[in-house]
Design a protein around this motif. Sequence first.
Motif, PDB file in Angstrom:
ATOM      1  N   TYR A   8       0.786  -1.217   0.000  1.00  0.00           N
ATOM      2  CA  TYR A   8       0.000   0.000   0.000  1.00  0.00           C
ATOM      3  C   TYR A   8       0.824   1.277   0.000  1.00  0.00           C
ATOM      4  CZ  TYR A   8      -3.566  -3.315   1.129  1.00  0.00           C
ATOM      5  OH  TYR A   8      -4.395  -4.387   1.088  1.00  0.00           O
ATOM      6  N   ALA A  74      -7.705  -2.528   2.255  1.00  0.00           N
ATOM      7  CA  ALA A  74      -6.592  -1.746   2.786  1.00  0.00           C
ATOM      8  C   ALA A  74      -6.952  -1.197   4.157  1.00  0.00           C
ATOM      9  CB  ALA A  74      -6.269  -0.604   1.834  1.00  0.00           C
ATOM     10  N   LEU A  80      -3.150   5.307  -0.610  1.00  0.00           N
ATOM     11  CA  LEU A  80      -3.377   4.636  -1.891  1.00  0.00           C
ATOM     12  C   LEU A  80      -3.127   5.617  -3.024  1.00  0.00           C
ATOM     13  CD1 LEU A  80      -6.668   2.706  -1.041  1.00  0.00           C
ATOM     14  CD2 LEU A  80      -4.329   1.874  -0.916  1.00  0.00           C
TER      15      LEU A  80
END
Length: 157
Positions: A8, A74, A80
């Motif tokens: 991520y 996530a 992101l």
Amino acid sequence: MSDADDDYDAADAGAADCTPIEAGSVRKGQFLKIKGRPCKVVDMSKAKVGKHGAAKCQFTGIDIFTSKKLECVAPAGAQLAQPIVERNDLQLTDISEEGFVSLMTDNAEMREDLKLPDDQALADKIQGLFDEGKDVAVTLLKACGQEQIIDVKTITT
């Protein structure tokens, strides 16, 4: 790691085409890079903070170029990548034998580096309108270094 081995907080060479966004602030209808592909978020859900860590966000997106459904999970605080998506209408001036299109930009520059789309129905519609001699404009979508014709319309003067 979990289901897709997503990293991520990593930025790759394609990061210049993206802006950072916190997972918890992504909303339906926004664009998000899922598994390296630019997607439009069609569904999003948040799991509450539990005794085993941070809140999780689950995203379902549709790839803007291939229309494939992609999913990602996530942590809510993860950074992101949000792709920068550009949409332009260009006038169609010619279609070559090999399927390359000649397009004229707003400042009268010619582009001849794009092919007809892979979507056969759209390609046939573009070819049909052009063969009828109509003034045609195509909608070009650009994101993450990729460009594709996604729509066609006739120009009325």
